[in-house]
Motif scaffolding. Structure first.
Motif: not given
Length: 514
Positions: A210-215
Motif C-alpha cells: 500500500t502506498g507504492l509509487t507505480i508507473d
C-alpha cells in the motif's frame, strides 16, 4: 491490535476439522451427519461471537486479531490474517448463514441410506467453503488472498455439479470457467504488484504494497486486472451471466451461500485491495465504473421483472443490488462507502432469506416456475408472510435493514455524483415491481386445486429463517452498532485513495441513524 488467542485461525480450522469428521464418519454413524454438521456450524458461530467480543469497536478502522506467520518466505508469501470492521462484519454474516443452510438442508429425497450419504458429502463441502470464506475475508497477504480466491471455486463447483438440477454440469462448468478466467488475469497482476514492492520474506503483505509509487500506465493495467476478477465474482454487468445459471441449477443452500456470501468477495476485494493498492488508477477508472454500476442496477432489475424461474429472478435482483454496492464504493464519500459495506451484510440477510423461502416453495411444489404457483397465501400464511418480509427487505422498505444501507449509498453518491444517484434511484422503483408482482403471482388469487393441501412452514424451517428476519428488523431500526463497525474503515479508505470527503447533509445523516 493483536490477541493472545488466534481467533481467526480457529475460525478457519474448526469447519475444516468438521468437514474431515463428516468425510470419515463410519457407515454406522452416518445417521448423525446432520447433528455433526449443525454442531460444528453452531460452534463456529459462537466462536465468531467470541472474536467480536475481543474486537475493539472503537478502533474498527484498524486491523485487529492479527496473526502473521511465514508461509513461503522465499517467495514473500505469509499466512497473515486480521480484520477491520468491514471484514469482521462479513465474517459474522457468513458464519450465521451456514448453520441456517444446514437446517434448510435437513431433509433429502430418496432412500434413507442414499440421502444421508449425499447429505454427508454435501455438508462437508459446505464446511470447507465456510473455512475458505472466513479466511478470504481475513487475509492480509495478497498472494494468500489470491489462493483462497481460487480455492473457493472447488467446493462450489462440486456443490453445483454434484447436487444441482438437470443442467447442473453446464452451470458448474460455466461458473468455474468464469472464475478461473478472472483468477488467471488477477494472478498476473498479483505478481506485477509484488515486483513493484519491497519484496523480501513478507513482500505480499497488503501493508507493504500500500502506498507504492507505480508507473501510472502500469498501475492502470494492474488495477483493471484486479477489478475484472472482482467484477466477475461480484457479479457485475456485463460479466454476470454465470450467476443466473448457477442459481437456477444449484441446490438452495448453495445458492444461499453463493449469492449471499461468496459474491461479496468481489466487492470486498474492490474495497480492500483495488482502492488502497491502486489509488490513482481507482480515481481514473471511477467515472466508467459508476456508469457500469448504474447499468447493473437497472439491467438486473429489468431482467428480474421478466423472469419466469424463481431462482433466476432472485439472481438477477442480486445483479441489481451489487450495482448499488459498487456505486457506493466508487462514489468516494465516507457515507457511500459505509453504506456499501453495510449493504454487503444486509444483502446477505435478505437474499439468504429469499433463497431459503424459495427453496421451501420449490420443495413443496416440485417446480421453480412462478406460473406453477398461485393463491398460496390462504394455504400457507406463515410462508407467505416470511416471503413478503424478505421481499420487502430486498426492495429496501423503510424499517428494514437494507433501506438504511441503500439510502446511505444514494445520499453519499448524490454528494459527489448527483446524476448517477438520481438514475440509480430508479432501481428502487423497479425493485418494488419485481418483488410485489412475484408475490402477487405466487400467493394471491384463487387457490389452485393441486396446491390446496400444501403444508405451511414447520418448526425447523421457521428456525432457519427467523434469525435473518430478526436481524433485518433490528438493523432497520437500530443500525448504529453495525454502522460503528463500517464507518471508520470508510474513512481510512478515503485517506488511502487520496480523496477529500464530501459530507452528506446533516439531515440525511441523522435520518440514517434512526
Amino acid at each position: 491490535m493483536s490477541s493472545s488467542f488466534p481467533w481467526l485461525t480457529a475460525l478457519v480450522v474448526l469447519p475444516l476439522l468438521g468437514a474431515v469428521a463428516l468425510w470419515v464418519l463410519p457407515s454406522a454413524g452416518r445417521n448423525r451427519t446432520r447433528a455433526v454438521a449443525l454442531g460444528v456450524a453452531t460452534a463456529e458461530l459462537l466462536l465468531a461471537v467470541g472474536a467480536l467480543l475481543a474486537f475493539d469497536t472503537s478502533s474498527a478502522g484498524q486491523y485487529q486479531l492479527v496473526e502473521t506467520h511465514g508461509w513461503i518466505p522465499a517467495f514473500g508469501v505469509s499466512y497473515a490474517v486480521g480484520v477491520d470492521g468491514v471484514g469482521l462484519s462479513l465474517v459474522l454474516m457468513s458464519v450465521l448463514l451456514v448453520p441456517l443452510v444446514v437446517l434448510a438442508a435437513w431433509r433429502e429425497q430418496g432412500s434413507v441410506a442414499e440421502a444421508t450419504d449425499r447429505l454427508r458429502r454435501y455438508l462437508a463441502l459446505v464446511l470447507v467453503l465456510e473455512a475458505f470464506i472466513v479466511a478470504v475475508f481475513s487475509a492480509r497477504d495478497v498472494f494468500f488472498f489470491y489462493v483462497l480466491f481460487e480455492a473457493m471455486l472447488i467446493p462450489v463447483y462440486f456443490m453445483i455439479g454434484g447436487f444441482g438440477g438437470a443442467q447442473r454440469r453446464y452451470a458448474a462448468v460455466k461458473f468455474l470457467l468464469f472464475g478461473l478466467a478472472g483468477g488467471l488475469i488477477m494472478l498476473v497482476a498479483v505478481i506485477g504488484v509484488y515486483l513493484q514492492g519491497p519484496r523480501g520474506p513478507q513482500g505480499f503483505l497488503t501493508e507493504n504494497l500500500t502506498g507504492l509509487t507505480i508507473d501510472p500506465t502500469l498501475e492502470k493495467w494492474l488495477f483493471l486486472a484486479f477489478f475484472l476478477a472482482f467484477a466477475i465474482k461480484a457479479p457485475m454487468f456485463p460479466v454476470h451471466t454465470w450467476l443466473p445459471d448457477a442459481a437456477e441449477q444449484a441446490p438452495v443452500g448453495t445458492s444461499t451461500l453463493l449469492v449471499g456470501v461468496l459474491d461479496k468477495v468481489g466487492t470486498f476485494g474492490m474495497l480492500t485491495l483495488c482502492l488502497p493498492l491502486f489509488p490513482s488508477a481507482a480515481r481514473w477508472a471511477a467515472p466508467v465504473i459508476i456508469v457500469l454500476a448504474v447499468v447493473s442496477i437497472l439491467y438486473g432489475a429489468l431482467l428480474a421483472i421478466g423472469q419466469k424461474d424463481l431462482m433466476r429472478l432472485i439472481a438477477y435482483t442480486s445483479v441489481s443490488h451489487f450495482g448499488f454496492i459498487v456505486l457506493g464504493i466508487f462514489a468516494f464519500t465516507s457515507t457511500s462507502i459505509a453504506g456499501s459495506s453495510f449493504y454487503m451484510v444486509n444483502h446477505g440477510l435478505s437474499t439468504g432469506a429469499l433463497f431459503l423461502v424459495a427453496g421451501y416453495l420449490v420443495a413443496r411444489r416440485g417446480s421453480q416456475q412462478i406460473a406453477d404457483f398461485g393463491g398460496l397465501q390462504k394455504v400457507v400464511p406463515v410462508l407467505a408472510g416470511v416471503f413478503l418480509v424478505s421481499g420487502l427487505s430486498a426492495l429496501s422498505l423503510p424499517g428494514l435493514s437494507t433501506f438504511v444501507s441503500e439510502i446511505l449509498v444514494l445520499v453519499g453518491t448524490f454528494a459527489r455524483h448527483p446524476a448517477a444517484s438520481v438514475v440509480a434511484s430508479l432501481g428502487v422503483v423497479l425493485a418494488a415491481i419485481y418483488v410485489l408482482w412475484t408475490y402477487q403471482r405466487i400467493f394471491t388469487g384463487p387457490v389452485r386445486d393441486d396446491l390446496a393441501s400444501t403444508p405451511d412452514l414447520v418448526g425447523r424451517e421457521k428456525w432457519a429463517v427467523a434469525p435473518l428476519l430478526a436481524l433485518m428488523i433490528v438493523f432497520g431500526f437500530l443500525p448504529g452498532p453495525a454502522l460503528d463497525l463500517v464507518r471508520p474503515p470508510a474513512q481510512v479508505t478515503l485517506e488511502q485513495v487520496g480523496v477529500t470527503d464530501v459530507p452528506a447533509s446533516a439531515t440525511a445523516a441523522e435520518g440514517s441513524d434512526r
